[in-house]
Write a protein that holds these residues in place. Structure first.
Motif, PDB file in Angstrom:
ATOM      1  N   LEU A  23     -20.756  17.291 -20.018  1.00 24.18           N
ATOM      2  CA  LEU A  23     -21.632  16.646 -21.008  1.00 24.18           C
ATOM      3  C   LEU A  23     -23.101  16.873 -20.648  1.00 24.18           C
ATOM      4  O   LEU A  23     -23.925  17.168 -21.524  1.00 24.18           O
ATOM      5  CB  LEU A  23     -21.330  15.142 -21.072  1.00 24.18           C
ATOM      6  CG  LEU A  23     -22.252  14.330 -21.982  1.00 24.18           C
ATOM      7  CD1 LEU A  23     -22.109  14.742 -23.442  1.00 24.18           C
ATOM      8  CD2 LEU A  23     -21.980  12.832 -21.824  1.00 24.18           C
ATOM      9  N   VAL A  24     -23.435  16.772 -19.367  1.00 21.85           N
ATOM     10  CA  VAL A  24     -24.822  16.990 -18.923  1.00 21.85           C
ATOM     11  C   VAL A  24     -25.283  18.390 -19.346  1.00 21.85           C
ATOM     12  O   VAL A  24     -26.366  18.570 -19.905  1.00 21.85           O
ATOM     13  CB  VAL A  24     -24.941  16.794 -17.391  1.00 21.85           C
ATOM     14  CG1 VAL A  24     -26.304  17.242 -16.883  1.00 21.85           C
ATOM     15  CG2 VAL A  24     -24.679  15.337 -17.015  1.00 21.85           C
ATOM     16  N   ILE A  30     -25.808  18.526 -23.177  1.00 22.12           N
ATOM     17  CA  ILE A  30     -27.039  17.857 -23.626  1.00 22.12           C
ATOM     18  C   ILE A  30     -28.257  18.727 -23.281  1.00 22.12           C
ATOM     19  O   ILE A  30     -29.166  18.906 -24.099  1.00 22.12           O
ATOM     20  CB  ILE A  30     -27.173  16.460 -22.965  1.00 22.12           C
ATOM     21  CG1 ILE A  30     -25.992  15.559 -23.352  1.00 22.12           C
ATOM     22  CG2 ILE A  30     -28.517  15.814 -23.302  1.00 22.12           C
ATOM     23  CD1 ILE A  30     -25.892  15.157 -24.781  1.00 22.12           C
ATOM     24  N   ASP A  31     -28.249  19.305 -22.086  1.00 31.78           N
ATOM     25  CA  ASP A  31     -29.352  20.210 -21.696  1.00 31.78           C
ATOM     26  C   ASP A  31     -29.453  21.375 -22.678  1.00 31.78           C
ATOM     27  O   ASP A  31     -30.545  21.777 -23.075  1.00 31.78           O
ATOM     28  CB  ASP A  31     -29.115  20.773 -20.284  1.00 31.78           C
ATOM     29  CG  ASP A  31     -29.348  19.743 -19.197  1.00 31.78           C
ATOM     30  OD1 ASP A  31     -29.974  18.701 -19.478  1.00 31.78           O
ATOM     31  OD2 ASP A  31     -28.883  19.974 -18.057  1.00 31.78           O
ATOM     32  N   SER A  83     -26.109   7.118 -21.378  1.00 27.91           N
ATOM     33  CA  SER A  83     -27.155   7.564 -20.452  1.00 27.91           C
ATOM     34  C   SER A  83     -27.502   9.027 -20.706  1.00 27.91           C
ATOM     35  O   SER A  83     -28.636   9.452 -20.477  1.00 27.91           O
ATOM     36  CB  SER A  83     -26.711   7.365 -18.997  1.00 27.91           C
ATOM     37  OG  SER A  83     -25.730   8.328 -18.626  1.00 27.91           O
ATOM     38  N   GLN A  84     -26.549   9.800 -21.177  1.00 28.51           N
ATOM     39  CA  GLN A  84     -26.803  11.214 -21.488  1.00 28.51           C
ATOM     40  C   GLN A  84     -27.269  11.401 -22.931  1.00 28.51           C
ATOM     41  O   GLN A  84     -28.201  12.171 -23.188  1.00 28.51           O
ATOM     42  CB  GLN A  84     -25.545  12.045 -21.218  1.00 28.51           C
ATOM     43  CG  GLN A  84     -25.240  12.181 -19.744  1.00 28.51           C
ATOM     44  CD  GLN A  84     -26.433  12.736 -18.967  1.00 28.51           C
ATOM     45  OE1 GLN A  84     -26.960  13.792 -19.292  1.00 28.51           O
ATOM     46  NE2 GLN A  84     -26.875  12.012 -17.954  1.00 28.51           N
ATOM     47  N   ARG A 128     -30.831  11.083 -23.611  1.00 31.66           N
ATOM     48  CA  ARG A 128     -31.732  12.175 -23.176  1.00 31.66           C
ATOM     49  C   ARG A 128     -32.017  13.165 -24.298  1.00 31.66           C
ATOM     50  O   ARG A 128     -32.879  14.033 -24.166  1.00 31.66           O
ATOM     51  CB  ARG A 128     -31.107  12.949 -22.009  1.00 31.66           C
ATOM     52  CG  ARG A 128     -30.996  12.185 -20.716  1.00 31.66           C
ATOM     53  CD  ARG A 128     -30.901  13.144 -19.525  1.00 31.66           C
ATOM     54  NE  ARG A 128     -29.745  14.010 -19.558  1.00 31.66           N
ATOM     55  CZ  ARG A 128     -29.793  15.343 -19.709  1.00 31.66           C
ATOM     56  NH1 ARG A 128     -30.937  15.963 -19.844  1.00 31.66           N
ATOM     57  NH2 ARG A 128     -28.677  16.047 -19.710  1.00 31.66           N
ATOM     58  N   ARG A 168     -22.067   5.032 -19.784  1.00 29.76           N
ATOM     59  CA  ARG A 168     -22.262   6.303 -19.068  1.00 29.76           C
ATOM     60  C   ARG A 168     -22.559   7.426 -20.064  1.00 29.76           C
ATOM     61  O   ARG A 168     -23.423   8.273 -19.835  1.00 29.76           O
ATOM     62  CB  ARG A 168     -20.980   6.601 -18.281  1.00 29.76           C
ATOM     63  CG  ARG A 168     -21.208   7.480 -17.108  1.00 29.76           C
ATOM     64  CD  ARG A 168     -20.129   7.409 -16.069  1.00 29.76           C
ATOM     65  NE  ARG A 168     -20.466   8.322 -15.011  1.00 29.76           N
ATOM     66  CZ  ARG A 168     -19.727   9.355 -14.640  1.00 29.76           C
ATOM     67  NH1 ARG A 168     -18.561   9.577 -15.199  1.00 29.76           N
ATOM     68  NH2 ARG A 168     -20.145  10.170 -13.688  1.00 29.76           N
ATOM     69  N   THR A 187     -15.799  14.281 -25.695  1.00 25.83           N
ATOM     70  CA  THR A 187     -16.453  14.317 -24.387  1.00 25.83           C
ATOM     71  C   THR A 187     -15.619  13.583 -23.324  1.00 25.83           C
ATOM     72  O   THR A 187     -15.769  13.852 -22.134  1.00 25.83           O
ATOM     73  CB  THR A 187     -17.859  13.692 -24.476  1.00 25.83           C
ATOM     74  OG1 THR A 187     -17.760  12.423 -25.140  1.00 25.83           O
ATOM     75  CG2 THR A 187     -18.791  14.581 -25.276  1.00 25.83           C
ATOM     76  N   PHE A 224     -18.072  14.408 -17.338  1.00 21.17           N
ATOM     77  CA  PHE A 224     -19.492  14.017 -17.361  1.00 21.17           C
ATOM     78  C   PHE A 224     -20.390  15.220 -17.058  1.00 21.17           C
ATOM     79  O   PHE A 224     -21.417  15.415 -17.698  1.00 21.17           O
ATOM     80  CB  PHE A 224     -19.735  12.901 -16.345  1.00 21.17           C
ATOM     81  CG  PHE A 224     -21.096  12.290 -16.430  1.00 21.17           C
ATOM     82  CD1 PHE A 224     -21.407  11.362 -17.415  1.00 21.17           C
ATOM     83  CD2 PHE A 224     -22.089  12.633 -15.522  1.00 21.17           C
ATOM     84  CE1 PHE A 224     -22.668  10.795 -17.493  1.00 21.17           C
ATOM     85  CE2 PHE A 224     -23.357  12.071 -15.593  1.00 21.17           C
ATOM     86  CZ  PHE A 224     -23.640  11.151 -16.578  1.00 21.17           C
ATOM     87  N   GLU A 225     -19.954  16.021 -16.091  1.00 14.79           N
ATOM     88  CA  GLU A 225     -20.738  17.208 -15.710  1.00 14.79           C
ATOM     89  C   GLU A 225     -20.892  18.166 -16.912  1.00 14.79           C
ATOM     90  O   GLU A 225     -21.962  18.712 -17.149  1.00 14.79           O
ATOM     91  CB  GLU A 225     -19.990  17.914 -14.588  1.00 14.79           C
ATOM     92  CG  GLU A 225     -20.831  18.749 -13.680  1.00 14.79           C
ATOM     93  CD  GLU A 225     -19.981  19.225 -12.502  1.00 14.79           C
ATOM     94  OE1 GLU A 225     -19.417  20.324 -12.624  1.00 14.79           O
ATOM     95  OE2 GLU A 225     -19.874  18.479 -11.506  1.00 14.79           O
TER      96      GLU A 225
END
Ligand SMILES: [Fe+2]
Length: 264
Positions: A29-30, A33-34, A66-67, A70, A63, A10, A26-27
């Motif tokens: 990774l978001v 995770i979604d 934080s993901q 979720r 950081r 990542t 990071f984008e």
């Protein structure tokens, strides 16, 4: 039936810091995770198989966390060559995410109902390539000897060549020692790696083996002997390992959650 989602490489950095000045890891990774959270059947666990932060600073792991926090299911983290054990321990050490620390190494076993998952630490600090020292291999032998359940092994550095010269130069440096440790243990049903930023499938030491893509940038697929190492923005993603009995099937999953249309 067991479902394991594997994410890898990542390479999280500080806000605004882009890989190669262009890639916002990071984008990606978001989105990843979604997508995992949107899977119709929830995986039993998510395994993040190394190169999770780009420099290994604790701030990057916070950081990342934080993901990962979720996720609708448990997760665990492993080191790759970009990681630091100290940074991983500082941010994830008190969580079930990092269940057991063996000696100074971040390798541990996770017991799922019908599967034993062994996560190996192939980090050779200061080097891009990986290594399994005698202490880590002895620990692996003890884990393999103590159960006859099917075993799946996760390690960051592949012990086999993938055909991309620049990555094959920095794979696991002592694959023969790993093959020797696995030789008499027929319960190992699969080996899952990261590091290469591509979905790759092979057989190694008689065991089905695979490499997980990165959710962000991929390594350019160029098998010419003198090819320079290069990155691309082909679709990346993650792997979903589906275990039915002793049969392991691995799916490459990418992109945001799709809209499905049921056949008439
Ligand atoms: Fe790596």
């Amino acid at each position: 039936m067991t479902l394991i989602a594997q994410i890898s490489d990542t390479h999280i950095r500080q806000p605004g810091e882009l890989i190669e000045g262009k890639i916002d890891t990071f984008e990606y990774l978001v989105t990843c995770i979604d997508r995992i959270n949107a899977l119709p059947q929830r995986p039993d666990i998510v395994i993040a198989s190394g190169d999770l932060a780009d420099s290994g600073a604790a701030s990057e792991y916070r950081r990342l966390k934080s993901q990962l926090d979720r996720l609708n299911m448990p997760y665990t983290v492993m080191p790759g060559n970009h990681d630091t054990r100290a940074g991983l321990r500082e941010v994830f050490g008190n969580l079930p995410a990092l269940p057991v620390v063996s000696g100074g190494y971040l390798q541990y076993t996770i017991e799922l109902p019908v599967l034993r998952v062994i996560c190996l630490d192939t980090l050779d600090e200061g080097k891009e390539g990986g290594w399994l020292c005698i202490e880590r291999l002895d620990w692996l032998r003890s884990q393999l000897a103590s159960s006859h359940n099917p075993v799946m092994i996760f390690l960051h550095h592949p012990p086999f060549d993938c055909g991309i010269p620049g990555m094959d130069q920095i794979r696991l440096g002592n694959p023969d020692a790993l093959a020797e440790a696995l030789k008499i243990h027929k319960q190992v049903i699969g080996l899952a790696c990261g590091h290469v930023h591509r979905g790759v499938f092979t057989q190694w030491a008689g065991i089905p083996a695979c490499i997980c893509p990165s959710p962000a940038h991929q390594i350019h697929l160029d098998t010419r002997p003198d090819s320079p190492l290069a990155w691309t923005l082909e679709p990346g993603g993650f792997l979903l390992h589906y275990l039915n009995g002793h049969t392991l099937t691995s799916h490459v999953v990418n992109g945001p959650a799709p809209i499905e249309t049921i056949y008439d």
